[in-house]
Motif scaffolding. Structure first.
Motif, short mmCIF file in Angstrom:
data_model
loop_
_atom_site.label_atom_id
_atom_site.label_comp_id
_atom_site.label_asym_id
_atom_site.label_seq_id
_atom_site.Cartn_x
_atom_site.Cartn_y
_atom_site.Cartn_z
N GLU A 124 14.34 -24.27 -19.59
CA GLU A 124 12.96 -24.72 -19.42
C GLU A 124 12.26 -23.85 -18.38
N ALA A 125 11.78 -22.70 -18.83
CA ALA A 125 11.17 -21.73 -17.92
C ALA A 125 9.91 -22.28 -17.27
N GLY A 126 9.10 -23.03 -18.01
CA GLY A 126 7.88 -23.58 -17.45
C GLY A 126 8.16 -24.57 -16.34
N LYS A 127 9.14 -25.43 -16.55
CA LYS A 127 9.51 -26.41 -15.52
C LYS A 127 10.05 -25.70 -14.28
N LEU A 128 10.87 -24.67 -14.50
CA LEU A 128 11.41 -23.89 -13.38
C LEU A 128 10.27 -23.29 -12.57
N LEU B 213 13.79 -32.33 0.57
CA LEU B 213 13.03 -31.88 -0.60
C LEU B 213 13.57 -30.56 -1.14
N ALA B 214 13.91 -29.65 -0.23
CA ALA B 214 14.47 -28.35 -0.64
C ALA B 214 15.81 -28.54 -1.36
N ILE B 215 16.64 -29.44 -0.84
CA ILE B 215 17.93 -29.74 -1.47
C ILE B 215 17.71 -30.23 -2.90
N SER B 216 16.82 -31.19 -3.06
CA SER B 216 16.53 -31.76 -4.38
C SER B 216 16.02 -30.70 -5.34
N GLU B 217 15.14 -29.84 -4.85
CA GLU B 217 14.55 -28.82 -5.72
C GLU B 217 15.57 -27.78 -6.16
N HIS B 218 16.55 -27.48 -5.33
CA HIS B 218 17.60 -26.55 -5.76
C HIS B 218 18.32 -27.11 -7.00
N PHE B 219 18.67 -28.39 -6.96
CA PHE B 219 19.37 -28.98 -8.10
C PHE B 219 18.44 -29.12 -9.31
N GLU B 220 17.16 -29.33 -9.07
CA GLU B 220 16.20 -29.38 -10.18
C GLU B 220 16.08 -28.01 -10.84
N MET B 221 16.11 -26.94 -10.05
CA MET B 221 16.07 -25.59 -10.61
C MET B 221 17.27 -25.34 -11.51
N ILE B 222 18.43 -25.80 -11.06
CA ILE B 222 19.64 -25.61 -11.86
C ILE B 222 19.52 -26.33 -13.20
N LYS B 223 19.01 -27.57 -13.17
CA LYS B 223 18.82 -28.31 -14.43
C LYS B 223 17.85 -27.60 -15.35
N ALA B 224 16.80 -27.02 -14.76
CA ALA B 224 15.79 -26.33 -15.58
C ALA B 224 16.36 -25.11 -16.28
N ILE B 225 17.16 -24.30 -15.56
CA ILE B 225 17.72 -23.12 -16.22
C ILE B 225 18.84 -23.50 -17.19
N GLU B 226 19.53 -24.59 -16.89
CA GLU B 226 20.58 -25.06 -17.79
C GLU B 226 19.98 -25.47 -19.13
N ALA B 227 18.74 -25.97 -19.08
CA ALA B 227 18.06 -26.40 -20.31
C ALA B 227 17.17 -25.31 -20.90
N TYR C 115 17.67 -15.26 -9.03
CA TYR C 115 16.75 -14.23 -9.49
C TYR C 115 17.47 -13.02 -10.07
N ARG C 116 18.66 -12.74 -9.61
CA ARG C 116 19.43 -11.66 -10.23
C ARG C 116 19.79 -12.03 -11.66
N ALA C 117 20.00 -13.33 -11.88
CA ALA C 117 20.36 -13.80 -13.23
C ALA C 117 19.19 -13.72 -14.20
N ALA C 118 17.98 -13.46 -13.70
CA ALA C 118 16.82 -13.35 -14.58
C ALA C 118 16.88 -12.09 -15.43
N GLY C 119 17.69 -11.12 -15.00
CA GLY C 119 17.93 -9.95 -15.84
C GLY C 119 17.13 -8.71 -15.54
N ALA D 35 7.27 -14.63 -12.27
CA ALA D 35 7.64 -13.66 -13.31
C ALA D 35 9.12 -13.75 -13.63
N ALA D 36 9.94 -13.95 -12.59
CA ALA D 36 11.38 -14.12 -12.82
C ALA D 36 11.66 -15.42 -13.55
N ALA D 37 10.98 -16.49 -13.15
CA ALA D 37 11.19 -17.79 -13.79
C ALA D 37 10.88 -17.73 -15.29
N ALA D 38 9.86 -16.96 -15.66
CA ALA D 38 9.46 -16.87 -17.06
C ALA D 38 10.54 -16.25 -17.94
#
Length: 223
Positions: free
Chosen positions: A194-198, A178-192, A143-147, A95-98
């Motif tokens: 891309e809520a679905g990818k996040l 894997l967790a390290i990689s996913e953290h940076f992938e999350m950052i790229k998703a919110i930078e773009a 998640y706080r940044a989700a508003g 719900a937060a990612a959306a």
């Protein structure tokens, strides 16, 4: 006051807490294992007050639980409890990612990147207490940044409830990477924006430690 070295003085509660936290995360203290005040006092040269204060902090973080007539023990879960907790976590976190439908600002991206970088360094150095703290900081900021602060509070609550499950994967190098990689992938998703990818990344990210815990505890029979 004597000339005794400070290292000879009884340990403060936070030192005792960090030692117990590391032991739980590393699996040296197992689920349902009792934490005996007198044994810990003797081993750490800490006061009873310090040990009890350390227990309070472990309980606050969800790493330990007080049982009537049993004292304090390392937190454990049934399979049903684990599945229910993670069902709630997934609902809340998706719900937060959306809500990340627009590209995140530079300031948030920079702050998350800084935390993710420090988390990566601590993880590769096997500084598990730092990994634990930085991982929490990363997700709370995200998640706080989700508003929706009420939603973020609920996520944090259920994240705390699953700390012992999540932390069991820390000593596993493959899962840490894997967790390290996913953290940076999350950052790229919110930078773009891309809520679905996040959402897809988060679903995998939170599910992997759960699966690891279940297999280690209930299939292989040991952590």
């Amino acid at each position: 006051m004597t000339d005794k070295s400070l290292t000879d003085q009884p340990k403060k509660w936070d030192v005792v807490f960090r030692e117990l936290q590391r032991a739980i995360i590393a699996g040296q203290l197992r689920p349902k294992e009792r934490l005996v005040e007198d044994e810990i006092m003797a081993r750490t040269d800490a006061t009873r007050h310090a040990v009890r204060r350390a227990f309070d902090e472990l309980e606050r973080l969800g790493l330990a639980i007080r049982q009537p007539n049993k004292g304090v023990q390392v937190r454990d879960y049934s399979i049903a409890e684990i599945e229910e907790l993670y069902e709630v976590r997934e609902c809340l976190e998706l719900a937060a990612a959306a809500r990340f439908v627009r590209p995140a600002g530079d300031e948030l991206v920079a702050a998350l990147t800084d935390i993710a970088s420090r988390h990566r360094d601590a993880s590769r150095a096997q500084r598990y207490a730092e990994v634990f703290s930085l991982n929490n900081s990363f997700h709370e900021m995200l998640y706080r940044a989700a508003g929706n602060q009420t939603l973020a509070d609920a996520i944090i609550h259920y994240t705390f409830a699953t700390h012992p499950i999540r932390s069991r994967a820390f000593p596993n190098e493959e899962l840490r990477e894997l967790a390290i990689s996913e953290h940076f992938e999350m950052i790229k998703a919110i930078e773009a924006g891309e809520a679905g990818k996040l959402a897809d990344i988060i679903r995998t990210h939170i599910g992997r430690p759960k699966d690891f815990y279940l297999k280690a505890t209930y299939i292989h029979g040991a952590l």
